[in-house]
Design an enzyme around this catalytic site. Structure first.
Site, PDB file in Angstrom:
ATOM      1  N   LYS A   1      -4.445  54.738  58.883  1.00 25.61           N
ATOM      2  CA  LYS A   1      -3.427  54.526  57.847  1.00 25.61           C
ATOM      3  C   LYS A   1      -2.513  53.380  58.278  1.00 25.61           C
ATOM      4  O   LYS A   1      -1.930  53.402  59.349  1.00 25.61           O
ATOM      5  CB  LYS A   1      -2.572  55.772  57.633  1.00 25.61           C
TER       6      LYS A   1
ATOM      7  N   GLU B   1       2.215  55.124  71.127  1.00 28.04           N
ATOM      8  CA  GLU B   1       2.850  53.870  71.570  1.00 28.04           C
ATOM      9  C   GLU B   1       4.119  53.755  70.757  1.00 28.04           C
ATOM     10  O   GLU B   1       4.058  53.638  69.530  1.00 28.04           O
ATOM     11  CB  GLU B   1       1.964  52.655  71.244  1.00 28.04           C
TER      12      GLU B   1
ATOM     13  N   CYS C   1       7.630  45.644  69.775  1.00 31.40           N
ATOM     14  CA  CYS C   1       8.026  46.851  70.509  1.00 31.40           C
ATOM     15  C   CYS C   1       8.420  46.539  71.945  1.00 31.40           C
ATOM     16  O   CYS C   1       9.276  47.187  72.514  1.00 31.40           O
ATOM     17  CB  CYS C   1       6.890  47.861  70.476  1.00 31.40           C
TER      18      CYS C   1
ATOM     19  N   GLU D   1      17.147  50.681  70.102  1.00 32.72           N
ATOM     20  CA  GLU D   1      16.220  49.622  69.699  1.00 32.72           C
ATOM     21  C   GLU D   1      16.672  49.065  68.342  1.00 32.72           C
ATOM     22  O   GLU D   1      16.807  49.821  67.381  1.00 32.72           O
ATOM     23  CB  GLU D   1      14.819  50.210  69.577  1.00 32.72           C
TER      24      GLU D   1
END
Ligand code: NAD
Length: 503
Positions: A192, A267, A301, A403
């Site tokens: 997906k 991840e 990331c 983040e």
């Protein structure tokens, strides 16, 4: 196949092509059962590019069932490992032949520059599939000596039906990181993509079929995380979930997968440090520090978003970093050759980044560059944010801890190595890190001490398909890429052989 499953598009760079719109299930494009769609938006103009079908629970069920069936079909199960590799190699060739098209789609859909998509994402995507095509017939078990009357051996077998969920920051290449090792190991896949970037994966579906993969082996769904993602992760016939995205979503996925004890690999996010020691080669440190946070609009990331600089070179570093940002980080649309930074992927992401800028100012950090929206698109449209630099940032601030996932960097000072390591490790994340020094001993000592899955010495972000990638702490579980990436998609079966009971 009906014409409703395709739409003819012309991208702003004049590339004309046929965009599939359906869910790619069993090598066919099909409409969602409910007729639900999602819309893909050009983040530079805020205009709709296309609508594509969005999977609901029934569509997910259909995709998982065909993947489950394909797992047992001779056309996949009995395909020799070398032939499996050859299929993957063919897919990589087809992707390479269509590299301009893929770069166009990802630039349009995501906002990344066409040049970056072409020269970085596509090279990586093709390289990863080729790398794992090479592994397909080199995956083997062991024979193990036990006693005179017995021997044992192990076989590495596929895990089964793998659900893969990817984010929007590298739409095509994130898909290849997951498809490559899964297919090399003989699994079947339902992948997906992120709702913000649904387009390139469907064109890849066309190529999967063209390459000759048996029906059901690779299935691509678009759909919302809370609907299609949840249904996929919860499906009882899914044996493994591989996820890339935020730490918060990963935690939900772990909870859902726990119900049937699915194998998982995750991840997730990061707040990666980049440490500049006084003896670093300054031009190199500045160049990589800039690339480490400003490339791909900071939506990486592993972005080295916390820069930590030794006191004696702090002023010099800051002056040069500001200068490089000013001269290099040209903000513009995805298509101009001189654009370094395109729009952020979506309005949500744009507002989130601007919120963090406001929070940083309220927290008392010094904003020395950027911070504002850049009204470039028609009538001030588009999700553009100027590259933003905060100094005087302390570890108690939100902009140090959280983040941001945008072109925003925080910079702090340190006096000695011990303090540098403490600051670098002062985070719940542990994805990437970078160390700049010309002292070899120090480089390796600090690399060993930093709590991260990957450390770059005198560079940042230069990933390689042959090198394992993944995080520690709240940045993930398991590894992608490299030989280690195969562990996530294969399981070891031990066979005990009794050679006789005569003695
Ligand atoms: P996200 O977690 O919101 O979404 C990622 C994917 O998960 C999307 O496909 C989404 O539809 C799906 N999803 C959302 N909710 C779900 C649910 N309840 N069940 C199942 N699936 C669900 O993340 P994002 O905002 O799209 O991506 C940005 C994040 O991804 C950042 O935190 C970034 O650090 C991380 N990321 C990590 C890596 C890595 O390799 N470590 C790479 C790229 C991005």
């Amino acid at each position: 196949m009906t014409s409703n499953m395709y739409v003819e598009l012309t991208a702003p760079n004049e590339v004309r092509y046929t965009q599939p719109r359906g869910l790619f299930i069993n090598n066919e494009f099909v409409a969602s059962e409910s007729g639900a769609t999602i819309s893909s938006i050009d983040p530079a103009t805020e205009e709709e590019i296309a609508t594509v079908y969005a999977a609901g629970e029934a569509d997910v069920d259909k995709a998982v069932r065909v993947a489950h069936k394909a797992l047992k079909e001779p056309s996949w199960k009995h395909l020799s490992a070398s032939d499996r590799g050859a299929l993957m190699w063919k897919l990589a060739d087809l992707m390479e032949q269509n590299r301009e098209l893929f770069a166009t789609i990802d630039a349009w859909d995501n906002g990344k520059t066409y040049q970056e998509a072409l020269e970085n994402d596509l090279v990586e995507a093709v390289g990863v599939i080729r790398y794992y095509a090479g592994w397909a017939d080199k995956i083997s078990g062991q024979t193990i000596s036990t006693t005179y009357q017995k021997f044992a051996y192990t076989i590495r077998q596929p895990i089964g039906v793998v659900a893969q969920i990817i984010p929007w920051n590298y739409p095509l290449s994130m898909a290849t990181w997951k498809l490559g090792p899964a297919l090399a190991c003989g699994n079947t896949v339902v992948l997906k993509s992120a709702e913000q970037t649904p387009l390139s994966i469907l064109v890849l579906g066309d190529l999967v079929k063209k390459a000759g993969f048996p029906p059901g082996v690779v299935n691509f769904l678009n759909g919302m995380g809370a609907v299609a993602g949840t249904a996929l992760v919860s499906h009882p016939l899914v044996d493994k979930v591989a996820f890339t995205g935020s730490t918060a979503t990963a935690s939900t996925i772990m909870r859902l997968a726990a119900k049937t004890l699915k194998n998982i690999s995750l991840e997730t996010g990061g707040k990666s440090p980049l440490v500049v020691f006084g003896d670093a080669e300054m031009e190199q440190a500045v160049k990589w520090s800039h690339l480490g946070i400003m490339s791909n609009q900071g939506q990486i990331c592993t972005a080295t978003s916390r820069i930590i600089v030794q006191q004696d070179v702090y002023d010099e570093f800051l002056t040069k970093f500001l200068e490089t940002t000013k001269t290099t980080s040209k903000v513009g649309d995805q298509w101009s050759k001189d654009t370094y930074q395109g729009p952020l992927v979506s309005k949500v992401q744009y507002q989130r980044v601007l919120d963090y800028v406001r929070i940083g100012k309220e927290e008392g950090a010094q904003m020395v560059s950027g911070g504002e929206p850049v009204p470039i698109g028609n009538g001030g449209k588009g999700f553009f944010v100027a590259p933003t630099i905060f100094t005087d940032v302390t570890p108690s601030m939100k902009i140090w801890k959280e983040e941001i996932f945008g072109p925003v960097v925080v910079i702090a000072k340190f006096t000695n190595e011990e303090e540098a390591i403490a600051l670098a490790n002062d985070t719940t994340y542990g994805l990437g890190a970078a160390v700049f020094t010309t002292n070899l001993e120090k480089a390796h000592r600090v690399a060993a001490e930093i709590e991260a899955g990957m450390v770059w010495v005198n560079s940042s972000q230069d990933c390689d398909p042959r090198v394992p990638f993944g995080g520690v702490k709240q940045s993930g579980i398991g590894r992608e890429l490299g030989e280690a990436g195969l562990d996530a998609y294969s399981q070891i079966k031990a066979v005990h052989v009794n050679m006789g009971n005569r003695l």
